[in-house]
Design a protein around this motif. Structure first.
Motif, PDB file in Angstrom:
ATOM      1  N   GLY A   1       0.878  -4.436   9.454  1.00  0.00           N
ATOM      2  CA  GLY A   1       1.664  -3.748   8.432  1.00  0.00           C
ATOM      3  C   GLY A   1       3.102  -3.509   8.837  1.00  0.00           C
ATOM      4  O   GLY A   1       3.432  -3.402  10.032  1.00  0.00           O
TER       5      GLY A   1
ATOM      6  N   ARG B   1       6.147  -0.834   7.541  1.00  0.00           N
ATOM      7  CA  ARG B   1       6.515   0.271   6.649  1.00  0.00           C
ATOM      8  C   ARG B   1       7.933   0.053   6.161  1.00  0.00           C
ATOM      9  O   ARG B   1       8.871  -0.031   6.967  1.00  0.00           O
TER      10      ARG B   1
ATOM     11  N   GLN C   1       0.842  -1.190   0.000  1.00  0.00           N
ATOM     12  CA  GLN C   1       0.000   0.000   0.000  1.00  0.00           C
ATOM     13  C   GLN C   1       0.883   1.248   0.000  1.00  0.00           C
ATOM     14  O   GLN C   1       1.404   1.642   1.032  1.00  0.00           O
TER      15      GLN C   1
ATOM     16  N   GLY D   1      -3.750  -1.880   9.937  1.00  0.00           N
ATOM     17  CA  GLY D   1      -4.214  -2.689   8.827  1.00  0.00           C
ATOM     18  C   GLY D   1      -5.727  -2.608   8.686  1.00  0.00           C
ATOM     19  O   GLY D   1      -6.434  -2.290   9.647  1.00  0.00           O
TER      20      GLY D   1
ATOM     21  N   GLN E   1     -10.021   1.113   7.608  1.00  0.00           N
ATOM     22  CA  GLN E   1      -8.604   1.193   7.945  1.00  0.00           C
ATOM     23  C   GLN E   1      -8.332   2.454   8.752  1.00  0.00           C
ATOM     24  O   GLN E   1      -8.386   3.567   8.226  1.00  0.00           O
TER      25      GLN E   1
ATOM     26  N   MET F   1       3.813   0.647   2.631  1.00  0.00           N
ATOM     27  CA  MET F   1       3.370  -0.254   3.696  1.00  0.00           C
ATOM     28  C   MET F   1       3.126  -1.625   3.079  1.00  0.00           C
ATOM     29  O   MET F   1       2.534  -1.729   2.004  1.00  0.00           O
ATOM     30  N   TYR F   2       3.581  -2.653   3.763  1.00  0.00           N
ATOM     31  CA  TYR F   2       3.362  -4.019   3.295  1.00  0.00           C
ATOM     32  C   TYR F   2       2.508  -4.758   4.319  1.00  0.00           C
ATOM     33  O   TYR F   2       2.802  -4.758   5.510  1.00  0.00           O
ATOM     34  N   PHE F   3       1.465  -5.391   3.817  1.00  0.00           N
ATOM     35  CA  PHE F   3       0.549  -6.127   4.682  1.00  0.00           C
ATOM     36  C   PHE F   3       0.581  -7.612   4.341  1.00  0.00           C
ATOM     37  O   PHE F   3       0.450  -8.002   3.181  1.00  0.00           O
TER      38      PHE F   3
END
Lengths: 112, 114
Positions: free
Chosen positions: A105, A107, A39, B42, B37, A89-91
């Protein structure tokens, strides 16, 4: 119920180097999928990579690969040759049934 | 359209006001999902539709939240009597199948309640 835990709120990597983002999950389902979504500041959630739980082989997509350890319920993402555009951001996400469950998440910052 | 479209992109509402958030999924996608969100967190599941049927609304935080998808395409998330804790980004996603092989997300609506 499903839970997804990302223990690294922030990570930093030098451009062109490799970074690994950690994720653990818990689910009572026997059939499920796991995903990594990215994201960026635009808020657009973008699928990076997907892993079917019944497949033992780790998924790869160009510079992105996962280390899926089913018994340990671990699903880490490795980014090789990091680029400035990877900053986001990685989820980590699990899917069982009709619900995606997101981790908190990580960052990722990429230094030039 | 080419992707999931959400409108408006930004919404400022006075506390107590009703708001309606719109989602246009990818044409032909059966499944549609709404997520909330909060800043720095998340997304949290709100509700799920398969065509026009709302199959899961377990994530809706209160009876002030209502979602519909009357013709199995466009969906609207309505929040009545907004409160400050409703401030968040509301994400819509659609997928081709019943299950989640891949979900495509819109850019979200950022709701700020003042």
């Amino acid at each position: 119920a499903q839970t997804v835990t990302q223990s690294q709120p922030e990570m930093s990597v030098q451009e062109a180097e490799t970074v690994t983002l950690s994720c653990t999950y818990d689910t009572s389902e026997s059939d499920y999928y796991l995903f990594w979504y990215k994201q960026p500041p635009s808020r657009q959630m973008i699928l990076v990579i997907r892993q079917e739980a019944y497949k033992q082989q780790n998924a790869t997509e160009n510079r992105f690969s996962v280390n899926f350890q089913k018994a340990a319920k671990s699903f880490s993402l490795k980014i090789s040759d990091s680029q400035l555009g990877d900053a986001a951001m990685y989820f980590c996400v699990s899917n069982a049934g009709n619900m995606l469950t997101f981790g908190g998440g990580t960052r990722l910052m990429v230094k030039p | 359209g080419a992707g999931v479209s959400q409108s408006p992109r930004y919404k400022v509402a006075k506390r107590g006001q009703d708001v309606a958030l719109r989602c246009d999924p990818i044409s032909g996608h059966v499944s549609l999902f709404w997520y909330q969100q909060a800043l720095g967190q998340g997304p949290e599941f709100l509700t799920y539709f398969q065509n026009e049927a709302q199959l899961d609304k377990s994530g809706l935080p209160s009876d002030r939240f209502f979602a519909e998808r009357p013709e199995g395409s466009v969906s609207t998330l309505k929040i009545q009597r907004t409160q400050q804790e409703d401030s968040a980004v509301y994400l819509c996603a659609s997928s081709r199948d019943r299950g989640y092989t891949e979900a495509f997300f819109g850019q979200g609506t950022r709701l700020t309640v003042v």
